[in-house]
Design a protein around this motif. Sequence first.
Motif, short mmCIF file in Angstrom:
data_model
loop_
_atom_site.label_atom_id
_atom_site.label_comp_id
_atom_site.label_asym_id
_atom_site.label_seq_id
_atom_site.Cartn_x
_atom_site.Cartn_y
_atom_site.Cartn_z
N UNK A 69 0.85 -1.19 0.00
CA UNK A 69 0.00 0.00 0.00
C UNK A 69 0.88 1.24 0.00
N UNK A 70 0.72 2.08 -1.00
CA UNK A 70 1.50 3.31 -1.11
C UNK A 70 0.91 4.44 -0.25
N UNK A 71 -0.41 4.60 -0.32
CA UNK A 71 -1.07 5.66 0.42
C UNK A 71 -2.55 5.32 0.58
N UNK A 72 -3.24 6.10 1.38
CA UNK A 72 -4.68 5.90 1.57
C UNK A 72 -5.31 7.23 1.93
N UNK A 73 -6.61 7.32 1.71
CA UNK A 73 -7.35 8.47 2.21
C UNK A 73 -8.75 8.04 2.61
N UNK A 74 -9.39 8.86 3.39
CA UNK A 74 -10.71 8.55 3.94
C UNK A 74 -11.65 9.69 3.58
N UNK A 75 -12.82 9.33 3.06
CA UNK A 75 -13.78 10.34 2.61
C UNK A 75 -15.15 10.10 3.24
N UNK A 76 -15.96 11.15 3.26
CA UNK A 76 -17.33 11.06 3.75
C UNK A 76 -18.24 11.72 2.70
N UNK A 77 -18.56 10.97 1.62
CA UNK A 77 -19.36 11.55 0.52
C UNK A 77 -20.71 12.10 0.97
N UNK A 78 -21.39 11.38 1.86
CA UNK A 78 -22.64 11.85 2.47
C UNK A 78 -22.66 11.32 3.89
N UNK A 79 -23.70 11.66 4.62
CA UNK A 79 -23.83 11.16 5.99
C UNK A 79 -24.16 9.68 6.02
N UNK A 80 -24.45 9.08 4.87
CA UNK A 80 -24.84 7.68 4.81
C UNK A 80 -23.66 6.72 4.91
N UNK A 81 -22.49 7.12 4.44
CA UNK A 81 -21.37 6.18 4.45
C UNK A 81 -20.03 6.89 4.44
N UNK A 82 -19.00 6.10 4.79
CA UNK A 82 -17.61 6.57 4.76
C UNK A 82 -16.84 5.69 3.78
N UNK A 83 -15.84 6.26 3.14
CA UNK A 83 -15.07 5.54 2.13
C UNK A 83 -13.60 5.45 2.53
N UNK A 84 -13.05 4.25 2.40
CA UNK A 84 -11.62 4.03 2.57
C UNK A 84 -11.04 3.74 1.19
N UNK A 85 -10.04 4.50 0.78
CA UNK A 85 -9.42 4.32 -0.53
C UNK A 85 -7.95 3.95 -0.35
N UNK A 86 -7.59 2.78 -0.86
CA UNK A 86 -6.21 2.30 -0.79
C UNK A 86 -5.55 2.49 -2.15
N UNK A 87 -4.44 3.21 -2.18
CA UNK A 87 -3.65 3.38 -3.40
C UNK A 87 -2.45 2.44 -3.33
N UNK A 88 -2.44 1.44 -4.20
CA UNK A 88 -1.43 0.40 -4.13
C UNK A 88 -0.16 0.79 -4.90
#
Length: 202
Positions: A69-88
């Motif tokens: 894993x090179x990097x990651x970020x965390x997002x909150x597009x709406x109040x319904x869910x959270x996103x974990x993004x892994x950049x390999x």
Amino acid sequence: MSNFYLKSRPLPILFLALTFASFLFIRIVMNYFTRKVFIQLYNDKISFDILKLKDDAEESFTDYSFFDINSYNIQFPTSRFACLILNLNSGNKKQFSFLTRHLSDSQSDTNKMIESIHTSFKQFNIEHNQVKTIKFEPSFYASKKGLYTIVSLVLLSIFTIVLAIKLDKNLPATFAGTILIIGQLIIRRSTDLSFYKKMTTD
């Protein structure tokens, strides 16, 4: 840790566009794409065991070495869910979207789950900082590029209003939708940026 996972990557964009869509339609889409996910954290890897919602049949199992894993970020597009993004390291990107709404007694708290993943990456960096570190990056909306994009949209909207006044023209009805979208982007930047600052100062 267990939670509910949305298997379609474009869903964050879809839900942003469908903010004002009917509750029934959103419910149908949510039920269609929702899966159960069990997440295991180890000293040097993370695994995702994804199950079908109706019968708990395994749909897929993937694990990722922290070294890949090179990097990651965390997002909150709406109040319904959270996103974990892994950049390999390979250049591939893996996105996992987790529901924040409580659906089951066995469901882990999404915020605590995200923080546990972040803490595991931080601990890995401490233990392997001479060999490998995983960068925690701001989401697009929390980044300078996101800020410049939002500022550009705001300035363009102001220019449109001024031009309409100068030419004594009425703004199209769709312009109200543009303002609402800009408002949503500003809220999303505020949420993502606040979370990023919190995680980088803890």
